[in-house]
Design an enzyme around this catalytic site. Sequence first.
Site, PDB file in Angstrom:
ATOM      1  N   GLY A 179      73.807  12.765  40.060  1.00 20.10           N
ATOM      2  CA  GLY A 179      72.806  12.548  41.106  1.00 20.10           C
ATOM      3  C   GLY A 179      73.413  11.722  42.227  1.00 20.10           C
ATOM      4  O   GLY A 179      74.572  11.281  42.137  1.00 20.10           O
ATOM      5  N   ASP A 180      72.654  11.565  43.328  1.00 14.11           N
ATOM      6  CA  ASP A 180      73.096  10.761  44.476  1.00 14.11           C
ATOM      7  C   ASP A 180      74.382  11.298  45.097  1.00 14.11           C
ATOM      8  O   ASP A 180      75.204  10.537  45.616  1.00 14.11           O
ATOM      9  CB  ASP A 180      73.322   9.287  44.076  1.00 14.11           C
ATOM     10  N   GLU A 181      74.569  12.587  45.054  1.00 16.63           N
ATOM     11  CA  GLU A 181      75.803  13.180  45.594  1.00 16.63           C
ATOM     12  C   GLU A 181      75.716  13.381  47.112  1.00 16.63           C
ATOM     13  O   GLU A 181      76.741  13.609  47.757  1.00 16.63           O
ATOM     14  CB  GLU A 181      76.078  14.551  44.944  1.00 16.63           C
ATOM     15  N   GLY A 182      74.492  13.339  47.656  1.00 16.15           N
ATOM     16  CA  GLY A 182      74.316  13.598  49.085  1.00 16.15           C
ATOM     17  C   GLY A 182      73.618  14.930  49.327  1.00 16.15           C
ATOM     18  O   GLY A 182      73.817  15.571  50.368  1.00 16.15           O
ATOM     19  N   LYS A 221      71.325  14.949  52.581  1.00 21.72           N
ATOM     20  CA  LYS A 221      72.039  15.187  53.846  1.00 21.72           C
ATOM     21  C   LYS A 221      72.375  16.667  53.985  1.00 21.72           C
ATOM     22  O   LYS A 221      72.155  17.272  55.033  1.00 21.72           O
ATOM     23  CB  LYS A 221      73.328  14.364  53.907  1.00 21.72           C
ATOM     24  N   HIS A 240      66.241  11.077  48.459  1.00 22.98           N
ATOM     25  CA  HIS A 240      67.278  11.775  49.213  1.00 22.98           C
ATOM     26  C   HIS A 240      67.424  11.082  50.563  1.00 22.98           C
ATOM     27  O   HIS A 240      66.485  11.071  51.356  1.00 22.98           O
ATOM     28  CB  HIS A 240      66.884  13.246  49.418  1.00 22.98           C
ATOM     29  N   THR A 292      67.197  13.372  32.617  1.00 17.82           N
ATOM     30  CA  THR A 292      65.852  13.302  33.191  1.00 17.82           C
ATOM     31  C   THR A 292      64.971  14.294  32.438  1.00 17.82           C
ATOM     32  O   THR A 292      65.406  14.874  31.431  1.00 17.82           O
ATOM     33  CB  THR A 292      65.888  13.527  34.715  1.00 17.82           C
ATOM     34  N   THR A 311      65.158   2.452  43.879  1.00 20.57           N
ATOM     35  CA  THR A 311      65.028   1.185  43.158  1.00 20.57           C
ATOM     36  C   THR A 311      65.822   0.052  43.787  1.00 20.57           C
ATOM     37  O   THR A 311      65.575  -1.118  43.485  1.00 20.57           O
ATOM     38  CB  THR A 311      65.570   1.366  41.730  1.00 20.57           C
ATOM     39  N   ASP A 344      85.102  10.177  53.374  1.00 24.45           N
ATOM     40  CA  ASP A 344      85.480   9.060  54.248  1.00 24.45           C
ATOM     41  C   ASP A 344      85.586   7.736  53.496  1.00 24.45           C
ATOM     42  O   ASP A 344      86.367   6.869  53.864  1.00 24.45           O
ATOM     43  CB  ASP A 344      84.443   8.921  55.376  1.00 24.45           C
ATOM     44  N   ILE A 398      82.047  13.748  55.930  1.00 21.10           N
ATOM     45  CA  ILE A 398      82.877  12.566  56.168  1.00 21.10           C
ATOM     46  C   ILE A 398      82.047  11.444  56.804  1.00 21.10           C
ATOM     47  O   ILE A 398      82.568  10.620  57.565  1.00 21.10           O
ATOM     48  CB  ILE A 398      84.131  12.921  57.024  1.00 21.10           C
TER      49      ILE A 398
HETATM   50  P1  GDP Z   1      70.943  12.603  47.094  1.00 21.53           P
HETATM   51  O1  GDP Z   1      69.877  12.093  46.175  1.00 21.53           O
HETATM   52  O2  GDP Z   1      71.878  13.559  46.436  1.00 21.53           O
HETATM   53  O3  GDP Z   1      70.392  13.116  48.382  1.00 21.53           O
HETATM   54  O4  GDP Z   1      71.861  11.364  47.461  1.00 21.53           O
HETATM   55  P2  GDP Z   1      71.391   9.892  47.928  1.00 21.53           P
HETATM   56  O5  GDP Z   1      70.688   9.971  49.212  1.00 21.53           O
HETATM   57  O6  GDP Z   1      70.710   9.197  46.828  1.00 21.53           O
HETATM   58  O7  GDP Z   1      72.805   9.193  48.061  1.00 21.53           O
HETATM   59  C1  GDP Z   1      73.797   9.660  48.873  1.00 21.53           C
HETATM   60  C2  GDP Z   1      74.278   8.524  49.762  1.00 21.53           C
HETATM   61  O8  GDP Z   1      75.441   8.928  50.438  1.00 21.53           O
HETATM   62  C3  GDP Z   1      73.288   8.161  50.853  1.00 21.53           C
HETATM   63  O9  GDP Z   1      73.438   6.791  51.134  1.00 21.53           O
HETATM   64  C4  GDP Z   1      73.767   9.009  52.044  1.00 21.53           C
HETATM   65  O10 GDP Z   1      73.386   8.475  53.296  1.00 21.53           O
HETATM   66  C5  GDP Z   1      75.235   8.911  51.849  1.00 21.53           C
HETATM   67  N1  GDP Z   1      76.070  10.010  52.323  1.00 21.53           N
HETATM   68  C6  GDP Z   1      75.877  11.357  52.228  1.00 21.53           C
HETATM   69  N2  GDP Z   1      76.986  12.002  52.647  1.00 21.53           N
HETATM   70  C7  GDP Z   1      77.890  11.046  52.984  1.00 21.53           C
HETATM   71  C8  GDP Z   1      79.242  11.057  53.448  1.00 21.53           C
HETATM   72  O11 GDP Z   1      79.866  12.098  53.590  1.00 21.53           O
HETATM   73  N3  GDP Z   1      79.842   9.853  53.678  1.00 21.53           N
HETATM   74  C9  GDP Z   1      79.208   8.667  53.498  1.00 21.53           C
HETATM   75  N4  GDP Z   1      79.859   7.531  53.748  1.00 21.53           N
HETATM   76  N5  GDP Z   1      77.939   8.611  53.044  1.00 21.53           N
HETATM   77  C10 GDP Z   1      77.303   9.780  52.793  1.00 21.53           C
END
Ligand code: GDP
Length: 426
Positions: A12-15, A18, A41, A238, A303, A335, A416
């Site tokens: 999880g939290d992979e991005g 975005k 997200h 989960t 959290t 990055d 990045i």
């Molecule tokens: P999600 O649940 O998969 O959408 O991921 P989260 O939002 O919980 O966590 C991803 C984190 O990585 C967030 O803080 C985003 O703003 C950040 N993020 C996403 N892509 C990138 C990236 O390419 N570089 C950096 N530095 N941060 C990123």
Amino acid sequence: MTVTAIVGANWGDEGKGKMTDVLAAGSSYVVRYQGGSNAGHTIINEYGKFALQMLPSGVFHPGVSNVIGPGVALDVETLLRELEVLQEKGVPAPRIFVSERVQVVLPYHRLFDQLEEERLGARSFGSTRRGIAPFYSDKYAKLGIQAGDLLNRDRLERRLQHALESKNILLQHLYGQEPIQAASLIPQLLDWGTKLRPYLRDTTALLHKAWANGESILLESQLGALRDPDHGIYPHSTSSSTLAGFAPVGAGLPPYAVTNILAVVKAYSSCVGAGPFVVELDGEQADELRRRGGDAGEYGAVTGRPRRVGWFDAVATRYGCRIQGATAIALTNLDVLGYLEKIPVCTSYELADGTVTDAFPVGAALDDCKPRLEYMDGWHCDLSDCRSWDDLPAAAQRYVAFIEEASHVPVTHVSIGPRREQLIGR
Ligand code: GDP
């Protein structure tokens, strides 16, 4: 015409948020198909920074229809609050459709989540206490309430009374609490029904029509492959399937409608909550990676908890991509690694008996694994202004190629930075 599942290959939290926000620009529909308000997200765009828990990540595009499918754990208050936040921040009112079949997280689901974590004490799973495990338990025990039930007082009362018969036995005798009367919940639930009514639809019919018309649809997952209850690190999983295979079920589309499975992979590892995490770092190395990770450090979007961090794990990621059925990878947070001269990567695990494996183990074998590291050359510079593959230094290109080879899946996007424009197509 494409139907793309955007899923996590890791913990999880992979991005994914975005990536969904960016890809939504070329889509007609964005659909949430599982999970609830227990993960956020993060999206950063011209309106500000958001950590969406319930709303699909297409809400920033006025032309996109956002659907909450039947497989979701609908937290009505979170949904309504998020809509208010969007309005306050000047986001044009999004188009939202909520399945009449989606079930709602009830106040006592949160209560049971909290009581159970307290009962477990040191053995707790680190639940976000949003009621998700009690919600899905009730759903499969046929004790749930569908959103459509909130519009029919008689049916709602009958369903609640039926559910509370067994809930109250647990409340009184397992947790030593007062029983809950159905009548005390009815006004709040009817009020939710009134507020939800404008959004309720037969979203399955809506999506089938969109699919038949050849419109582009994104199916947005929450959490990652390793949290899947069947294929992940059970019991530290989960309560709903995080896999692309479940996406058409939880959304309401035929299984053969899905054309692309975009697995979002992080350039290093992070994991929130308990469970085996073979590559976990501690001390100064962990603090530095955590501080530099994500858009503002690796802290839980819901959290605020510090996330556990480690180097890229080829064993777990290859397994994650396999169980997702990934057809492409979006590699994020590249990055973040720009500060390292040499970048450690985990290429295999050593089991307790000294055997080396590159297959992802299960149960006790996984608990006792140690990571075996190799070292890649770092690029030692800031990538956040790169806008094309050719802008990336050779060492960063080699790192991407290594991830592609290790995962057996082509990397089609490299992220990045957290902002929309910080994305390289390949
Ligand atoms: P999600 O649940 O998969 O959408 O991921 P989260 O939002 O919980 O966590 C991803 C984190 O990585 C967030 O803080 C985003 O703003 C950040 N993020 C996403 N892509 C990138 C990236 O390419 N570089 C950096 N530095 N941060 C990123």
